[in-house]
Design a protein around this motif. Sequence first.
Motif, PDB file in Angstrom:
ATOM      1  N   SER A  44       0.835  -1.205   0.000  1.00 56.47           N
ATOM      2  CA  SER A  44       0.000   0.000   0.000  1.00 56.47           C
ATOM      3  C   SER A  44       0.863   1.246   0.000  1.00 56.47           C
ATOM      4  O   SER A  44       1.944   1.260   0.571  1.00 56.47           O
ATOM      5  N   PHE A  45       0.348   2.249  -0.650  1.00 58.79           N
ATOM      6  CA  PHE A  45       0.939   3.583  -0.564  1.00 58.79           C
ATOM      7  C   PHE A  45      -0.128   4.495   0.010  1.00 58.79           C
ATOM      8  O   PHE A  45      -1.297   4.136   0.005  1.00 58.79           O
ATOM      9  N   PRO A  46       0.270   5.671   0.466  1.00 59.93           N
ATOM     10  CA  PRO A  46      -0.727   6.581   1.031  1.00 59.93           C
ATOM     11  C   PRO A  46      -1.936   6.709   0.113  1.00 59.93           C
ATOM     12  O   PRO A  46      -1.808   7.125  -1.025  1.00 59.93           O
ATOM     13  N   GLY A  47      -3.089   6.267   0.596  1.00 60.85           N
ATOM     14  CA  GLY A  47      -4.308   6.464  -0.172  1.00 60.85           C
ATOM     15  C   GLY A  47      -4.586   5.434  -1.243  1.00 60.85           C
ATOM     16  O   GLY A  47      -5.672   5.377  -1.778  1.00 60.85           O
ATOM     17  N   VAL A  48      -3.612   4.601  -1.617  1.00 63.01           N
ATOM     18  CA  VAL A  48      -3.853   3.590  -2.646  1.00 63.01           C
ATOM     19  C   VAL A  48      -3.342   2.226  -2.231  1.00 63.01           C
ATOM     20  O   VAL A  48      -2.302   2.102  -1.586  1.00 63.01           O
ATOM     21  N   LYS A  49      -4.077   1.231  -2.657  1.00 61.62           N
ATOM     22  CA  LYS A  49      -3.607  -0.124  -2.505  1.00 61.62           C
ATOM     23  C   LYS A  49      -2.981  -0.479  -3.836  1.00 61.62           C
ATOM     24  O   LYS A  49      -3.680  -0.718  -4.813  1.00 61.62           O
ATOM     25  N   GLN A  82      -9.686  -2.496   4.481  1.00 65.05           N
ATOM     26  CA  GLN A  82      -8.748  -1.954   3.487  1.00 65.05           C
ATOM     27  C   GLN A  82      -8.521  -0.467   3.712  1.00 65.05           C
ATOM     28  O   GLN A  82      -7.418   0.005   3.727  1.00 65.05           O
ATOM     29  N   ALA A 134      -1.307   3.856   6.732  1.00 67.87           N
ATOM     30  CA  ALA A 134      -0.141   4.184   5.906  1.00 67.87           C
ATOM     31  C   ALA A 134      -0.071   5.684   5.679  1.00 67.87           C
ATOM     32  O   ALA A 134       0.988   6.293   5.730  1.00 67.87           O
ATOM     33  N   ASN A 135      -1.257   6.250   5.463  1.00 74.49           N
ATOM     34  CA  ASN A 135      -1.352   7.679   5.238  1.00 74.49           C
ATOM     35  C   ASN A 135      -0.745   8.459   6.385  1.00 74.49           C
ATOM     36  O   ASN A 135       0.044   9.364   6.211  1.00 74.49           O
ATOM     37  N   GLY A 146      12.832  25.079 -10.245  1.00 71.05           N
ATOM     38  CA  GLY A 146      11.424  24.743 -10.190  1.00 71.05           C
ATOM     39  C   GLY A 146      10.780  24.870  -8.827  1.00 71.05           C
ATOM     40  O   GLY A 146       9.577  24.689  -8.696  1.00 71.05           O
ATOM     41  N   LYS A 147      11.562  25.158  -7.803  1.00 72.55           N
ATOM     42  CA  LYS A 147      11.018  25.249  -6.459  1.00 72.55           C
ATOM     43  C   LYS A 147      11.648  26.411  -5.696  1.00 72.55           C
ATOM     44  O   LYS A 147      12.840  26.660  -5.831  1.00 72.55           O
ATOM     45  N   ASN A 185       6.220  19.802 -16.864  1.00 74.02           N
ATOM     46  CA  ASN A 185       7.052  20.156 -15.724  1.00 74.02           C
ATOM     47  C   ASN A 185       6.659  19.185 -14.617  1.00 74.02           C
ATOM     48  O   ASN A 185       5.645  19.370 -13.959  1.00 74.02           O
ATOM     49  N   LEU A 186       7.462  18.150 -14.442  1.00 70.04           N
ATOM     50  CA  LEU A 186       7.071  17.060 -13.542  1.00 70.04           C
ATOM     51  C   LEU A 186       6.999  17.502 -12.091  1.00 70.04           C
ATOM     52  O   LEU A 186       6.269  16.927 -11.299  1.00 70.04           O
ATOM     53  N   ILE A 187       7.771  18.537 -11.711  1.00 71.64           N
ATOM     54  CA  ILE A 187       7.701  18.995 -10.324  1.00 71.64           C
ATOM     55  C   ILE A 187       6.726  20.156 -10.177  1.00 71.64           C
ATOM     56  O   ILE A 187       6.643  20.779  -9.137  1.00 71.64           O
ATOM     57  N   GLY A 205      11.364  24.134 -13.936  1.00 64.28           N
ATOM     58  CA  GLY A 205      10.839  22.776 -13.849  1.00 64.28           C
ATOM     59  C   GLY A 205      11.204  21.942 -15.056  1.00 64.28           C
ATOM     60  O   GLY A 205      11.590  20.792 -14.945  1.00 64.28           O
ATOM     61  N   ASN A 244      -6.393   0.296   6.636  1.00 65.79           N
ATOM     62  CA  ASN A 244      -4.985   0.044   6.340  1.00 65.79           C
ATOM     63  C   ASN A 244      -4.355   1.213   5.606  1.00 65.79           C
ATOM     64  O   ASN A 244      -3.271   1.669   5.929  1.00 65.79           O
ATOM     65  N   ALA A 245      -5.098   1.673   4.600  1.00 69.39           N
ATOM     66  CA  ALA A 245      -4.577   2.784   3.807  1.00 69.39           C
ATOM     67  C   ALA A 245      -4.422   4.024   4.681  1.00 69.39           C
ATOM     68  O   ALA A 245      -3.452   4.762   4.570  1.00 69.39           O
ATOM     69  N   VAL A 305       3.112   8.373   6.856  1.00 67.05           N
ATOM     70  CA  VAL A 305       3.869   9.236   5.961  1.00 67.05           C
ATOM     71  C   VAL A 305       3.633  10.700   6.289  1.00 67.05           C
ATOM     72  O   VAL A 305       4.530  11.520   6.188  1.00 67.05           O
TER      73      VAL A 305
END
Lengths: 505, 323
Positions: free
Chosen positions: A15-20, B4, B11-12, B273-274, A347-349, B206, B7-8, B15
């Motif tokens: 899992s990643f934040p918000g997605v399985k 599910q 994880a949220n 870009g930042k 612009n990916l960022i 960017g 779980n998510a 992070v």
Amino acid sequence: MASECILEIKNIKKSFPGVKALDNVTINLKRGEIHALVGENGAGKSTLMKILAGIYTPDEGEMLFDGKPFVPKKPVDALDKGISMVHQELDLVPEMTVEENVFSGREKKKGIMVDKRGMQKRTQDLMDELGIHLDPKDKIKNLSTAEQQMVAIIRAIAFDAEVIIMDEPTSAITDREVAKLFEIIEKLKGKNKSIVYISHKMDEIYSLTDEITVLRDGQLIGSVHTKDVTPDELIHMMVGRELNAVFIKDAPKSATYDENEVVLKVENLTRANEFYNINFEVKRGEILGIFGLMGAGRTETMETIFGLRKADSGTVTMRGDKIHGVKAAIRKGIAFVTEDRKLFGLNLIGSVKDNITIAYLKQVLKGGFLMDFKKEKATSDELIERLKIKCASRDTLAGTLSGGNQQKIVLAKWFMGDPDLLIMDEPTRGIDVGAKAEIYKLMDTLVKEGKSIIMISSETPELLGMSDRIIVMHEGFITGEASKNELTQEELMAYAIGETEKAKA
Amino acid sequence: MNKQRSNADVANKKVNVGAILGKYGVYIALLVLFVALSFASESFLTVTNLFNILKQNAVYGILAVGMTFVIVTGGIDLSVGAIVAMAACFAAALAQKGTTTPVVIAMLVGIVAGLGCGAFSGFFIAYAKIPAFIATLATCTIARGIVYVFTDGRPITGVSDAYKYIGRASWGVVPVAVVIYAIFLILGTFLLKYTKYGRHVFAIGGNKKAATVSGVNVEITEFMVYVICGFCAAFAGLLLSSRIQTGQPAGGEGYELDAITAAVIGGASLSGGKGSVFGSLIGILVVGILTNGLDLLNVSSYYQQIIKGVIILLAVLADRKKD
């Protein structure tokens, strides 16, 4: 004790934040098997491959390599076991030679010195074995994309890999080179190596693979023998819905097509060493296909029309006005959906919103230079909705989205300006079947609205399916032009390799 | 389904803690620093001292505003220190006691010199495609050389009282220099965040090629960031020489690094870009308050250098975590 399966992936979850990203995925890879891994973008293929390579750690589940537990912690662990990858975006060093790239990071040594001769010999041996004709001392930057692909494959097998994972290896090479690649893959199979072949292309999956595993939204949909499943069934498994018409442009010409209304006129356009004497017209409501092999000068010609390169001679006229330079081209209603999204498109960022509005910022300004944030948000939300871009919000970074969604951002950027002519360079390259169909549908909608499209593509079915007329280029010259009904795939290829006589016959 | 989701969510959350630390790490650091110093030293939390910190750092702050523009495009400007000296010496030479030249003219000459240096770098970077590092290094060397030729290596003293105003006067408790810095912050934020030009600056930082394809005039945009940076550097030079009542030919040496430090601590990425002008203020405050506090606590300036270096690393590490 050699088990039948070289690699077993069991009940992997991630899992990643918000997605399985992966939910209970199980795959068995047999020795000497070519195993296709298919699914739409975002189905979890990349995540699975990254777990195999030790870049991600799974939340649950286990993997067995040759019957023994396999717990990669970093990419080298996978390599040491004998799992190699050929990535979609080739990760070779342009300034280094073939042999240096093959052995990069795992150089052979003789005392404290690198064993240059030994590495060259090994590279040469591998090439001989596979029937590849390259000079190990050549620099990567001097090779064609297809040749670079070969180098990546040599590198993948140079260290007795048992499992070779290929991620869309044909997305940048021509049909002829594909044939060569398939030959090599068959030879690897003959040596009892196992191949995981990730692809979107039906014909390749059917001509090459033994087994197919389908993923969708992180779920395992199933593993089937290739010979037991029809393409329609397979597509159904992938997208979970019927896609009876991949090429939805059914009517021969859009109702808005007007032969007498010339939108773009290109006359005697020449740029030395790239293309010569290019003449063609694009009519209102027309999709003009451009076909040719790598190095035929297609992209260069389009970049010149759009003003990114300067022509040596010749003119480009848009609705009666000569155009010079990118700004003028955009102002006159031309849009350029570039081939390489990451390099030229996005612009990916930057956020989805910033990417969408950059070409026509003018429309979301107050008093000529001050940003009208409210209007900008409304405009980008509207386009996200219209193109069904899947993103958490308009402020999501473009680089975090899947290829199909990134391509839609590029399209949204141009849709904002409501251009009259869209130049689309390989618009469906590297995106999944579902997203492809959506892009075709958008193209169809555009011509129905009276827009015109120039579509560059290396995929003949797509060209023949979508274009009203096709121009073929070979080594910088236009070698053929015909309406699509007059052409077959074979003739298209004959023009493209310069065998004009044969094509006419 | 519920399971599910939970779980998510877990994880949220995991992070998010890291993300929050990354996002607000610099602010938290600033707050901790502020509170700690308030307790550690009686003289820290006084209006005079706080304005003093801002006044002392206004010169670096204005440099950091210009530098932020350059860094957001993915460039770097090593010439700002030399421009500080050039503007300072030119203006100080013209604003001598007893001359008839109005102070405004003297200052304008200094500013034009800065604009000229910026345009010089900008031309070679944007049009001749020379890497910014090299081009601005050349500008730095040339500008510094011109200053030495002009001054014969000697400080220019004897400036008029009017010239001393911007660097030394106060309106009530508020030093004029701080007001000027505030104006730079506001104008810089406005330009970078609220205008089309600012959007173009981010776009080329960017992805320069994508910006070109989108019709952004990359050359002019890039050229202008160096002109803006040169302008800021010249103004910083005027402020410095006004405060110390001298045009120092060796002045401003190494200031480019302070400006880069502030921009980077404030979240700007050297790969472009930042970044934000407000962030550069935070960077200035972190370094400024730290230095001030350590001074008040009688920590040797040798140790201060070590601490500053560690802060730079921590700031960039925290920033990396954000992604």
